[in-house]
Design an enzyme around this catalytic site. Structure first.
Site, PDB file in Angstrom:
ATOM      1  N   GLU A 273      21.159  43.246 -41.865  1.00  0.00           N
ATOM      2  CA  GLU A 273      21.420  44.057 -40.661  1.00  0.00           C
ATOM      3  C   GLU A 273      22.885  44.017 -40.233  1.00  0.00           C
ATOM      4  O   GLU A 273      23.222  44.372 -39.107  1.00  0.00           O
ATOM      5  CB  GLU A 273      20.523  43.580 -39.514  1.00  0.00           C
ATOM      6  CG  GLU A 273      19.037  43.798 -39.813  1.00  0.00           C
ATOM      7  CD  GLU A 273      18.130  43.335 -38.683  1.00  0.00           C
ATOM      8  OE1 GLU A 273      18.618  42.758 -37.692  1.00  0.00           O
ATOM      9  OE2 GLU A 273      16.909  43.548 -38.806  1.00  0.00           O
TER      10      GLU A 273
ATOM     11  N   GLU B 214      17.895  35.570 -36.500  1.00  0.00           N
ATOM     12  CA  GLU B 214      18.915  36.396 -35.831  1.00  0.00           C
ATOM     13  C   GLU B 214      19.474  35.720 -34.576  1.00  0.00           C
ATOM     14  O   GLU B 214      18.713  35.268 -33.719  1.00  0.00           O
ATOM     15  CB  GLU B 214      18.306  37.752 -35.420  1.00  0.00           C
ATOM     16  CG  GLU B 214      17.838  38.560 -36.609  1.00  0.00           C
ATOM     17  CD  GLU B 214      16.972  39.753 -36.210  1.00  0.00           C
ATOM     18  OE1 GLU B 214      17.199  40.331 -35.132  1.00  0.00           O
ATOM     19  OE2 GLU B 214      16.061  40.088 -36.987  1.00  0.00           O
TER      20      GLU B 214
ATOM     21  N   HIS C 222      15.045  48.776 -34.585  1.00  0.00           N
ATOM     22  CA  HIS C 222      15.232  49.128 -35.996  1.00  0.00           C
ATOM     23  C   HIS C 222      14.425  48.167 -36.865  1.00  0.00           C
ATOM     24  O   HIS C 222      13.788  47.239 -36.353  1.00  0.00           O
ATOM     25  CB  HIS C 222      16.721  49.049 -36.360  1.00  0.00           C
ATOM     26  CG  HIS C 222      17.311  47.659 -36.266  1.00  0.00           C
ATOM     27  ND1 HIS C 222      18.544  47.326 -36.757  1.00  0.00           N
ATOM     28  CD2 HIS C 222      16.820  46.493 -35.724  1.00  0.00           C
ATOM     29  CE1 HIS C 222      18.796  46.049 -36.554  1.00  0.00           C
ATOM     30  NE2 HIS C 222      17.770  45.527 -35.924  1.00  0.00           N
TER      31      HIS C 222
ATOM     32  N   HIS D 293      16.638  37.556 -44.010  1.00  0.00           N
ATOM     33  CA  HIS D 293      17.607  38.658 -44.067  1.00  0.00           C
ATOM     34  C   HIS D 293      18.864  38.310 -44.857  1.00  0.00           C
ATOM     35  O   HIS D 293      19.784  39.107 -44.945  1.00  0.00           O
ATOM     36  CB  HIS D 293      18.004  39.107 -42.654  1.00  0.00           C
ATOM     37  CG  HIS D 293      16.895  39.826 -41.957  1.00  0.00           C
ATOM     38  ND1 HIS D 293      16.978  40.227 -40.653  1.00  0.00           N
ATOM     39  CD2 HIS D 293      15.680  40.230 -42.378  1.00  0.00           C
ATOM     40  CE1 HIS D 293      15.852  40.847 -40.302  1.00  0.00           C
ATOM     41  NE2 HIS D 293      15.050  40.844 -41.342  1.00  0.00           N
TER      42      HIS D 293
ATOM     43  N   GLU E  16      12.903  36.002 -29.296  1.00  0.00           N
ATOM     44  CA  GLU E  16      11.854  36.781 -29.974  1.00  0.00           C
ATOM     45  C   GLU E  16      11.103  35.884 -30.960  1.00  0.00           C
ATOM     46  O   GLU E  16      11.721  35.065 -31.643  1.00  0.00           O
ATOM     47  CB  GLU E  16      12.532  37.952 -30.709  1.00  0.00           C
ATOM     48  CG  GLU E  16      11.595  38.891 -31.438  1.00  0.00           C
ATOM     49  CD  GLU E  16      12.389  40.051 -32.085  1.00  0.00           C
ATOM     50  OE1 GLU E  16      13.419  40.497 -31.508  1.00  0.00           O
ATOM     51  OE2 GLU E  16      11.984  40.501 -33.168  1.00  0.00           O
TER      52      GLU E  16
ATOM     53  N   LYS F  51       8.300  48.871 -32.776  1.00  0.00           N
ATOM     54  CA  LYS F  51       8.716  49.389 -34.092  1.00  0.00           C
ATOM     55  C   LYS F  51       7.646  50.381 -34.507  1.00  0.00           C
ATOM     56  O   LYS F  51       6.517  49.981 -34.835  1.00  0.00           O
ATOM     57  CB  LYS F  51       8.770  48.261 -35.117  1.00  0.00           C
ATOM     58  CG  LYS F  51       9.919  47.279 -34.948  1.00  0.00           C
ATOM     59  CD  LYS F  51       9.761  46.118 -35.933  1.00  0.00           C
ATOM     60  CE  LYS F  51      10.967  45.196 -35.934  1.00  0.00           C
ATOM     61  NZ  LYS F  51      10.680  43.906 -36.614  1.00  0.00           N
TER      62      LYS F  51
ATOM     63  N   LYS G 268      17.189  47.494 -29.921  1.00  0.00           N
ATOM     64  CA  LYS G 268      17.665  46.474 -30.876  1.00  0.00           C
ATOM     65  C   LYS G 268      17.993  47.207 -32.166  1.00  0.00           C
ATOM     66  O   LYS G 268      17.096  47.691 -32.849  1.00  0.00           O
ATOM     67  CB  LYS G 268      16.541  45.452 -31.081  1.00  0.00           C
ATOM     68  CG  LYS G 268      16.923  44.262 -31.926  1.00  0.00           C
ATOM     69  CD  LYS G 268      15.716  43.358 -32.143  1.00  0.00           C
ATOM     70  CE  LYS G 268      16.092  42.142 -32.949  1.00  0.00           C
ATOM     71  NZ  LYS G 268      14.973  41.646 -33.762  1.00  0.00           N
TER      72      LYS G 268
HETATM   73  P1  PGA Z   1      12.023  43.229 -40.356  1.00  0.00           P
HETATM   74  O1  PGA Z   1      12.140  42.291 -39.095  1.00  0.00           O
HETATM   75  O2  PGA Z   1      12.804  42.560 -41.449  1.00  0.00           O
HETATM   76  O3  PGA Z   1      10.541  43.176 -40.648  1.00  0.00           O
HETATM   77  O4  PGA Z   1      12.505  44.555 -40.010  1.00  0.00           O
HETATM   78  C1  PGA Z   1      13.215  42.261 -38.269  1.00  0.00           C
HETATM   79  C2  PGA Z   1      12.776  41.469 -37.093  1.00  0.00           C
HETATM   80  O5  PGA Z   1      12.053  40.453 -37.267  1.00  0.00           O
HETATM   81  O6  PGA Z   1      13.044  41.834 -35.955  1.00  0.00           O
HETATM   82 ZN    ZN Z   2      11.679  40.102 -35.079  1.00  0.00          ZN
END
Ligand code: PGA
Ligand code: ZN
Length: 416
Positions: free
Chosen positions: A200, A157, A360, A147, A281, A332, A383
């Site tokens: 994000e 994250e 999201h 990210h 996660e 998701k 989230k």
């Molecule tokens: P993404 O993943 O970049 O595929 O939206 C976010 C995440 O791993 O939660």
């Molecule tokens: Zn994730």
């Protein structure tokens, strides 16, 4: 109050990363609905294919030429029938022909149009009068991985969860306070910090995973004391992005460390204990159900959540349930395509004691539907980031939902 579909339109729009995505509009006799699809950066291998081979342009064409003629004349409140039709028109397991994002936008726009035709907010249309629980916002405040660019933490994250918040608005404000407090702390620990953020809205400094955990914990503790309720720390390791299948180990490039499956388990267990983590996660890559099971059996009071592991898919969640892998699941909708599929997975999670967390994606549009999904499906956590217009759109919608519910509104029951 007629929900008969009279018109279907699709167009190419842009998401928060400036990438092309699809928006669909549905007009019924008495209402109107619109939805647009988000996009991931660290996607699971077993997710629905986002777009057909010709990209968004082909997706738009498929809606106009293939899907619209079939939908016109149907009732928008026959969600399951419409979702089955989308599956039939596609003809594959993973929406390879029409695209999972195309299915997402059509399916959600249909629900949005049905709710609007009945003059109801979407969350009430989905969840009925019992839908009055507000989710706790799980917010990304610091990160790296896929990210962000440059030398940033390997862990994707660093998250916060205001578990003691008495209301949604108090929870959202606490998250913003922690995000802000972090900026002040980061200036001290990273002399080159310029306020850079990832996709994000989370800060993306040049510091180690360990330092990141230290500062996030400190910000969390300070703000908890200030607001008078507890905020806790979590992680999305997004381990599939770190896993090297040839070397059979997790490569922490910024840190210059490699960990095999056993070492990864020890590492995560140590972090959970030292930082009292409430949420982890994807601590292991997407095929390692076994390590998920082992970790889940060894921890107490911490959500072990599968994102890439489950990809919102009933079959993959069923494997997890059987093997006792994890105790929470990221929901998701565009990982699986339709609203019906998303509800089936959420329902199975609830019945099996897994905490469903509506989420999201890193590439978002300003659409706010996932706020309604969280309340309508009674998911105790959402989230959806802390700052940035496309993230705040969901937060503000939940503030609005809390207001509509008035005296009936309460924070969800969260058993961890
Ligand atoms: P993404 O993943 O970049 O595929 O939206 C976010 C995440 O791993 O939660
Ligand atoms: Zn994730």
């Amino acid at each position: 109050m007629s929900t008969i579909i009279e018109d279907v339109k699709a167009r190419k729009i842009l998401n928060s990363r400036g990438e092309a995505t699809i928006e669909v509009e549905i007009t019924t006799t008495d209402g109107f609905g619109v939805a647009s699809a988000p996009s991931g950066a660290s996607k699971g291998k077993a997710e629905a294919v986002a777009f057909p081979p010709g990209g968004v342009d082909e997706a738009v064409k498929k809606v106009e030429e293939l899907i619209a003629p079939e939908l016109i004349g149907l009732n928008a409140d026959e969600q399951e029938e419409i979702d089955n039709l989308l599956r039939e028109l596609d003809g594959t397991e993973n929406f390879a022909n029409i695209g999972g994002n195309t299915a997402y936008a059509v399916s959600l726009a249909v629900a949005d149009a049905a709710a609007n035709s009945y003059n109801m907010p979407l969350f009430q249309y989905l969840g009925g009068y019992l839908a009055c629980n507000l989710p706790y916002p799980l917010g990304n405040v610091l990160g790296g991985g896929k990210h962000a660019l440059g030398k940033v933490p390997d862990i994707q994250e660093f998250l916060i969860l205001p578990v003691g918040a008495p209301s949604f608005i108090a929870a959202a404000e606490a998250n913003v306070k922690i995000h802000r407090r972090l900026r002040d702390l980061l200036i001290k620990v990273d002399p080159y910090f310029t306020g850079g953020k990832g996709d994000e809205g989370a800060w993306a400094p040049n510091i180690s995973n360990e330092k990141a955990l230290e500062v996030v914990s400190k910000a969390c503790e300070e703000v908890s004391n200030e607001v008078g309720f507890e905020c806790r720390v979590g992680l999305d390791v997004a381990s599939s992005s770190l896993w090297d299948p040839d070397k059979q180990c997790y490569v922490y490039e910024s840190e210059g460390v490699k960990r095999d499956a056993g070492e990864q388990l020890e590492y995560i267990l140590d972090l959970i204990e030292r930082y009292r983590l409430i949420y982890v996660e994807d601590p292991f890559h997407e095929e390692d159900f076994e390590s998920f099971s082992e970790l889940t059996s060894k921890v107490d009071g911490c959500l072990i959540c599968g994102d890439d592991l489950f990809v919102t898919n009933v079959k993959r969640l069923s494997i997890g349930i059987e093997r006792k892998a994890g105790n929470a699941i990221i929901i998701k909708m565009n990982q699986v395509g339709t609203l019906t599929d998303t509800w089936n997975t959420t329902k199975l999670a609830k019945e099996s004691g897994y905490v469903p967390i509506v989420s999201h994606r890193s590439g978002e549009t300003p659409a706010f539907h996932i706020a309604h999904l969280a309340v309508g499906f009674s998911c105790p956590i959402i989230k959806t980031g802390v700052v940035g217009g496309e993230r705040i759109a969901k937060i503000n919608e939940l503030i609005y939902i809390e207001e509509i519910l008035g005296g009936k509104a309460k924070m969800a029951k969260l058993k961890i």
